[in-house]
Design a protein around this motif. Structure first.
Motif, PDB file in Angstrom:
ATOM      1  N   ASP A   1      -3.147  10.857   8.420  1.00 55.54           N
ATOM      2  CA  ASP A   1      -3.636  10.302   7.157  1.00 55.54           C
ATOM      3  C   ASP A   1      -3.180   8.853   6.985  1.00 55.54           C
ATOM      4  OD1 ASP A   1      -5.045  10.251   4.835  1.00 55.54           O
ATOM      5  OD2 ASP A   1      -3.571  11.319   3.629  1.00 55.54           O
TER       6      ASP A   1
ATOM      7  N   LEU B   1      -3.900   4.629   7.073  1.00 55.10           N
ATOM      8  CA  LEU B   1      -4.947   3.709   6.628  1.00 55.10           C
ATOM      9  C   LEU B   1      -5.268   2.749   7.766  1.00 55.10           C
ATOM     10  CD1 LEU B   1      -3.639   2.861   3.038  1.00 55.10           C
ATOM     11  CD2 LEU B   1      -5.377   4.550   3.702  1.00 55.10           C
TER      12      LEU B   1
ATOM     13  N   LEU C   1       4.638   5.451   6.796  1.00 53.13           N
ATOM     14  CA  LEU C   1       5.084   6.575   5.974  1.00 53.13           C
ATOM     15  C   LEU C   1       5.312   6.128   4.528  1.00 53.13           C
ATOM     16  CD1 LEU C   1       7.533   8.468   8.367  1.00 53.13           C
ATOM     17  CD2 LEU C   1       5.064   8.700   8.109  1.00 53.13           C
ATOM     18  N   GLU C   2       5.841   4.932   4.364  1.00 57.12           N
ATOM     19  CA  GLU C   2       6.017   4.396   3.008  1.00 57.12           C
ATOM     20  C   GLU C   2       4.671   4.203   2.312  1.00 57.12           C
ATOM     21  OE1 GLU C   2       8.216   0.827   3.445  1.00 57.12           O
ATOM     22  OE2 GLU C   2      10.087   1.822   4.035  1.00 57.12           O
ATOM     23  N   GLY C   3       3.627   3.992   3.112  1.00 55.19           N
ATOM     24  CA  GLY C   3       2.295   3.799   2.550  1.00 55.19           C
ATOM     25  C   GLY C   3       1.543   5.088   2.295  1.00 55.19           C
ATOM     26  N   GLY C   4       2.195   6.241   2.534  1.00 52.39           N
ATOM     27  CA  GLY C   4       1.568   7.515   2.213  1.00 52.39           C
ATOM     28  C   GLY C   4       1.199   8.382   3.392  1.00 52.39           C
ATOM     29  N   SER C   5       1.392   7.909   4.610  1.00 51.62           N
ATOM     30  CA  SER C   5       1.094   8.728   5.786  1.00 51.62           C
ATOM     31  C   SER C   5       2.188   9.767   5.999  1.00 51.62           C
ATOM     32  CB  SER C   5       0.970   7.843   7.031  1.00 51.62           C
ATOM     33  OG  SER C   5      -0.056   6.889   6.864  1.00 51.62           O
ATOM     34  N   LEU C   6       1.916  10.723   6.879  1.00 51.31           N
ATOM     35  CA  LEU C   6       2.871  11.792   7.180  1.00 51.31           C
ATOM     36  C   LEU C   6       3.197  11.793   8.666  1.00 51.31           C
ATOM     37  CD1 LEU C   6       1.287  14.703   5.103  1.00 51.31           C
ATOM     38  CD2 LEU C   6       3.237  13.260   4.462  1.00 51.31           C
TER      39      LEU C   6
END
Length: 487
Positions: A326, A328, A302-307
């Motif tokens: 989403d 990586l 989540l910190e890396g941009g996922s939801l």
């Protein structure tokens, strides 16, 4: 049936399994398979006892235990009854395909049991996975040491009891303690093959011990399975398949989908379907250490941009199935073999990107492909995995005819199916020479090199001219040899 609880290092030759195995190997295969047939009947007639044994340490529904542990085990037993006679039969080699220079030699390939097989079982499927391996080892004429996983000793002892009542002679199937030390003791005392189902860390430890004593193994070391969604796929079906993987055995299934690769334009619709289904699932009983690790990896994603579309990062006693979208492919969450109901989606531009992203994970146990059948089957041929299921997940792999095993950090070797049965035997070749003349036993001849060179050209050269030259050279060499012998 007597259950052996402890083995001492260095006692391999004095074990009761050794003489029992020798007698069992000498027993006709038909008699061995009759006992397996009686055992199959007992699996059906005493299924309630087996369910109860498995449920001592789990809250799994009875229907799930029956369908994922007992029914496929009985099917595997019947497979052996039907197919083992042909698979284990001696293969006689006639003259067809035999090199001409070996005229007079007849050969056969026999399949002999290895001896004593150690089955190191997992905790997630305590009956089916080790049970199939034990059945195949016994059918092949081996004796078995069954080391249960955590919470699996009741299931192992229930199976051993049914086997004894089915007529399996004493000393052929011994249940060890759950303690990992029992496996170490067994290896130190001497076994002939190991079948391990467990984590990559356990695999490294066991293989290290086996390397010191040169004992072979087949190891299935869990996975982090990929699911590929192609254009034209039935998104509702794919979403329900992911939900099945999240729900089955509380997510503790080695070939459950963990990474979903989906085209950008299909991702929102699929992700919302998966999340909606996951939100309706009950919380799973997950090992506290696994739950802590899963939540930590999810938080990092989540910190890396996922939801996070379903589930929670809250450290509660219960683990709600988690859907992360989403992500990586390089995220640690998509690199580990978590035994928890967690799935992540990776959005891709097309097949090539999906394959490249999937290959970043070190595990390659199973995979699934959803889409139009022709395109899905074509993609299945390119996926790095031991088993690929098209337009379904998990269930088709229980077919007793199919081998099961992984690649990469998911292990090597197979169990189940014809290939798994043959891995529990050693091929022995018996070649018989008929006829009196044995030219290779005669003294070397000065023209031997010319003779062999001519023969090689005659039988293997690529062009007609070279083969004709080989024929004439061979005739000349034979004439010279004859002349010198006569002289």
């Amino acid at each position: 049936m007597r259950t052996e609880r402890r083995l001492s290092a260095g006692a391999s030759e004095g074990r009761p399994q050794r003489p029992a195995q020798a007698a069992w190997a000498a027993t006709p295969l038909s008699a061995r398979l009759r006992i397996l047939s009686h055992l199959r009947h007992a699996l059906a007639e005493r299924s309630a006892d087996l369910v109860q044994a498995i449920r001592r340490d789990t809250s799994r529904p009875e229907a799930e235990i029956l369908s994922s542990e007992i029914v496929p085990l009985a099917d595997a037993c019947r497979f052996l009854e039907r197919e083992a006679p042909q698979l284990l039969a001696t293969r006689h080699l006639g003259s067809e395909g035999r090199p001409a220079w070996l005229a007079g030699v007849e050969a056969e390939v026999r399949r002999e049991p290895l001896g004593l097989v150690l089955v190191i079982a997992p905790s997630n499927y305590p009956l089916f996975l080790p049970g199939v391996q034990a059945l195949q080892a016994l059918a092949a004429g081996n004796a078995v040491l069954w080391k249960p996983g955590r919470g699996g000793i009741a299931a192992a002892e229930a199976f051993a009891g049914l086997a004894a009542r089915a007529g399996l002679p004493a000393g052929l199937l011994s249940v060890l303690p759950e303690d990992p030390e029992a496996a170490r003791d067994a290896i130190a005392a001497g076994v002939d093959r190991v079948l391990l189902t467990g984590s990559a860390a356990t695999g490294r430890e066991v293989l290290g011990a086996l390397a010191r004593v040169l004992v072979p193994a087949a190891v299935e070391l869990s996975g982090c399975d990929a699911l590929f969604v192609l254009p034209g796929a039935d998104l509702e079906r794919a979403a329900r398949a992911v939900r099945f993987g999240l729900a089955l055995n509380g997510g503790a299934t080695c070939i459950a989908p963990r990474r979903v690769f989906v085209p950008y334009d299909l991702a929102p619709g699929l992700e919302e379907r998966i999340a909606a289904l996951a939100r309706r699932l009950p919380a799973a009983a997950v090992d506290p250490r696994t739950a802590f690790r899963a939540r930590a990896l999810a938080a990092e994603a989540l910190e890396g941009g996922s939801l996070l579309l379903a589930g929670s990062l809250e450290p509660t006693d219960e683990f709600q199935p988690m859907v992360i979208v989403d992500a990586l492919p390089s995220m640690p969450l998509l690199q580990e073999d978590l035994f928890a109901p967690v799935v992540s989606t990776v959005r891709v531009a097309g097949i090539e990107e999906a394959l490249a992203d999937a290959a970043l994970c070190p595990y390659a146990l199973g995979a699934s492909v959803f889409g139009p059948e022709e395109a899905a089957v074509a993609l299945a041929g390119r996926v790095r995995a031991g088993v690929v299921v098209v337009n379904d997940v998990i269930v088709p792999t229980a077919d007793p005819r199919l081998p099961f095993g992984g690649r990469g950090e998911s292990g090597f070797g197979v169990t189940r199916g014809a290939e798994g049965l043959l891995e529990l035997t050693a091929p022995k070749v018996v070649a018989v020479r008929r006829g009196r003349r044995l030219p290779h036993l005669e003294d070397p001849h000065p023209d031997d090199a010319d003779l062999f060179r001519a023969w090689l050209n005659l039988t293997h050269a690529g062009g007609l001219r070279a083969r004709l030259h080989g024929f004439t050279d061979l005739a000349r060499a034979l004439v010279r040899r004859g002349g010198r012998r006569a002289g």
